[in-house]
Design an enzyme around this catalytic site. Structure first.
Site, short mmCIF file in Angstrom:
data_model
loop_
_atom_site.label_atom_id
_atom_site.label_comp_id
_atom_site.label_asym_id
_atom_site.label_seq_id
_atom_site.Cartn_x
_atom_site.Cartn_y
_atom_site.Cartn_z
N GLY A 105 0.80 -1.21 0.00
CA GLY A 105 0.00 0.00 0.00
C GLY A 105 0.83 1.26 0.00
O GLY A 105 0.44 2.28 -0.58
N ARG A 106 2.01 1.20 0.64
CA ARG A 106 2.84 2.40 0.71
C ARG A 106 3.45 2.75 -0.64
O ARG A 106 3.76 3.92 -0.89
CB ARG A 106 3.93 2.22 1.77
CG ARG A 106 3.38 2.34 3.18
CD ARG A 106 4.35 1.92 4.25
NE ARG A 106 3.69 1.91 5.56
CZ ARG A 106 4.00 1.11 6.56
NH1 ARG A 106 4.98 0.24 6.41
NH2 ARG A 106 3.34 1.16 7.69
N GLY B 282 -1.80 8.51 7.85
CA GLY B 282 -2.32 7.20 7.44
C GLY B 282 -1.23 6.20 7.09
O GLY B 282 -0.13 6.56 6.70
N GLU B 283 -1.57 4.91 7.24
CA GLU B 283 -0.69 3.78 6.93
C GLU B 283 0.66 3.90 7.64
O GLU B 283 1.72 3.65 7.07
CB GLU B 283 -0.52 3.62 5.41
CG GLU B 283 -1.81 3.25 4.72
CD GLU B 283 -1.63 2.71 3.32
OE1 GLU B 283 -0.53 2.23 2.99
OE2 GLU B 283 -2.60 2.76 2.54
N GLY B 284 0.60 4.29 8.89
CA GLY B 284 1.81 4.46 9.70
C GLY B 284 2.18 5.92 9.80
O GLY B 284 2.55 6.54 8.79
#
Length: 593
Positions: A291-292, A412-414
């Site tokens: 995703g990243r 988001g996402e970390g």
């Protein structure tokens, strides 16, 4: 060893096991921390194979036509909803199953090709790009990576077309960037045929519209009183699934359906376990790596839109009888956006290629990409906002929406702060272990220990005195390549000094970690820029182009990046850290009315 030290060692061991710390080839970023330049990870600059490039070009042409005709970002933001017609259209183009194998109805695209598709959507609408990311890049990615053949046959055909939608449910009240702190419980039934799930999830993109959710919950570890995280495939039609808040109002990316839901004694068949029992955290972190990369692609697309908007306004808007593009402070902003957009593109492509090549350990590179591109996009939007002046503040231009949409990216996402510490600590593990071999042998000499200590010492000394070779083909880039090599050696020396100076307490020294991570990120970004620039020059030469490609933006990025790296490393010894911490402690300890 006291109890605190024992607990610390246990945490480190668990982290190492989780982060693929077994035997493996030295990756690019881990190589930087050890003073090496692992060139085959980044050079030559990766390219999409010709056969897939043609298919990608056709897809992008079809996608652009569809987006031009049917995507209205302002309306999506205003109505806080992505129309079903847009979702269906994205499904027809293949966007919602871009990397899924063709046998399940997907397009079978590589991650590099998928990033080009997400970049195109990211140019136009952050809500839509986040929706696609949530559905495909993380929502069904766990199924693609960890699902059994039976699970894939059952779920994927409808998910890749968009007939059904996916979501990824990790975040809870106590679990966000701290992914290991999931509290949702999953207890097996007596006959072992089902698991009973209880708990709540929040801030889940696509939760309201999803037909399949990858849910993380804690399961008992057989033979102990411990629990571990397991991934489950959950559907909203299961009895006990309760949507607590369908669309949580938020500042930006308003078109996404971000929801909060509860599972109340939801019976999930054991056949819906995704991946091995108790290995859900590895499933989650692996999925987030994928995703990243598309996160980076979406930010790259938005940065290119910033550049287009900046150029357009600087060339047309007049003040004091001059267009804005004649003013040096405006030129500075345009140049910075151009340089950052070039670097973001290069960094995304290189990182995606690591996945496509089947390399195992790219967690540092994807974390760097996420932090770097989200921070750079925020600066790009701020710069173009300033170029437009007061007009940017009003809703008839897309900039106020872009500003609101972009702010979530650093969270988001970390969260970027968490990933920054992660980059530094995992990167320093290699040289840190070598120093530990030397230290342990000095304290308790042994024949085997002496051999390991000699090898570790030889490695550390060699990296300190040797300038890594950065192999570029283009003569005009060799000066930059030599500078990069010298900075890698200087970076390695700084890491060594920090490890020797602080030893284990460095695990808690986040201001030191931040400078080390920032230097590493700029080293990676500069390498990607240099690789891309070198390949573009060679490509032009092979095609008989006498004029060299215009690489002013790339050259500017390298110059500014090298200067930033020197600044980060100098800050390790010349800083105000004690004063910063003392001031914060004073504020935090003083009651405020």
């Amino acid at each position: 060893m006291n109890k605190l030290d024992a607990e610390r060692q246990k945490e480190i061991q668990q982290a190492e096991e989780l982060l693929f710390a077994g035997p493996q080839a030295l990756g690019f970023t881990k190589g930087l921390f050890q003073g090496h330049f692992v060139s085959d990870w980044v050079m030559p600059y990766p390219r999409i194979p010709a056969a897939q490039q043609g298919e990608l070009d056709d897809t992008l042409t079809e996608l652009r036509k569809f987006l031009d005709e049917h995507l209205d970002p302002a309306e999506i933001d205003r109505n806080a909803d992505i129309p079903r017609s847009v979702i269906d259209g994205l499904g027809r183009v293949g966007v919602l199953g871009m990397t899924a194998p063709k046998e399940y109805g997907g397009r079978g695209f590589s991650q590099m090709a998928n990033c080009k598709v997400l970049e195109e959507i990211g140019r136009r609408c952050a809500s839509t790009s986040v929706f696609v990311n949530a559905h495909h890049s993380i929502g069904i990615r766990a199924l693609l990576l960890f699902g059994t053949h039976e699970q894939k046959q059952k779920w994927l055909p409808k998910l890749v077309t968009g007939e059904q939608l996916g979501s990824f449910a990790l975040t809870e009240k106590e679990a966000g960037s701290d992914a290991a702190n999931v509290q949702m419980q999953a207890r097996p039934t007596e006959d072992g045929s089902h698991f009973i799930l209880n708990g709540e999830k929040r801030y889940i993109t696509n939760a309201t519209i999803a037909h399949e959710l990858t849910v993380m919950a804690r399961t008992p570890v057989p033979g102990s009183n411990k629990t571990a995280i397991t991934a489950f495939l959950v559907t909203p039609d299961m009895p006990g699934f309760e949507m607590l808040e369908e669309r949580m109002p938020k500042m930006g990316i308003r078109g996404t359906a971000t929801g909060r839901f509860a599972l109340r004694d939801v019976r999930v068949p054991k056949e819906n376990i995704l991946g091995p029992l108790g290995k859900g955290l590895k499933v989650a972190l692996t999925v987030l790596d994928f995703g990243r990369t598309t996160f980076g692609a979406c930010c790259t697309g938005a940065a290119k839109t910033c550049l287009e908007l900046a150029i357009k306004h600087a060339n047309t808007r007049k003040q004091f009888n001059k267009t804005l593009g004649n003013f040096h402070l405006v030129k500075k902003k345009v140049a910075r956006i151009a340089a950052d957009a070039y670097a973001m593109d290069a960094m995304t492509t290189v990182t995606a290629s690591l996945i496509d090549r089947g390399l195992e350990d790219y967690m540092l590179e994807t974390a760097m990409l996420k932090v770097f591109t989200t921070e750079r996009l925020w600066e790009c939007i701020n710069d173009v906002f300033q170029i437009y002046g007061g007009s940017a503040y009003f809703v008839d231009l897309p900039l106020e929406r872009m500003l609101r949409d972009a702010r979530i990216n650093q969270i988001g996402e970390g969260a970027n702060e968490v990933l920054t510490s992660f980059i530094a600590l995992v990167g320093m593990r290699g040289p840190g272990m070598e120093f530990k071999e030397i230290y342990d042998t000095m304290i308790k000499p042994s024949r085997d220990g002496m051999s390991k200590a000699w090898a570790a010492g030889k490695s550390r000394i060699g990296a300190t005195i040797r300038v890594p070779d950065v192999p570029v083909q283009s003569e005009q880039l060799r000066g930059h390549a030599r500078q990069l090599g010298r900075l890698i050696r200087r970076f390695n020396f700084a890491v060594n000094r920090a490890l020797i100076t602080y030893r284990e307490p460095i695990l808690d020294m986040q201001l030191v970690q931040e400078r080390i991570a920032n230097a590493a990120m700029d080293l990676f970004a500069s390498t990607c820029v240099l690789s891309r620039q070198d390949t573009e020059i060679q490509f032009a030469r092979r095609n008989g182009d006498t004029a060299a490609p215009d690489h002013a933006a790339a050259d500017l990025f390298l110059r500014q990046s090298f200067r930033r790296i020197r600044g980060f490393l100098a800050g390790l010894t010349d800083n105000d850290d004690k004063s910063v911490l003392a001031t914060a402690d004073s504020c935090l300890a003083t009651p405020r009315s």
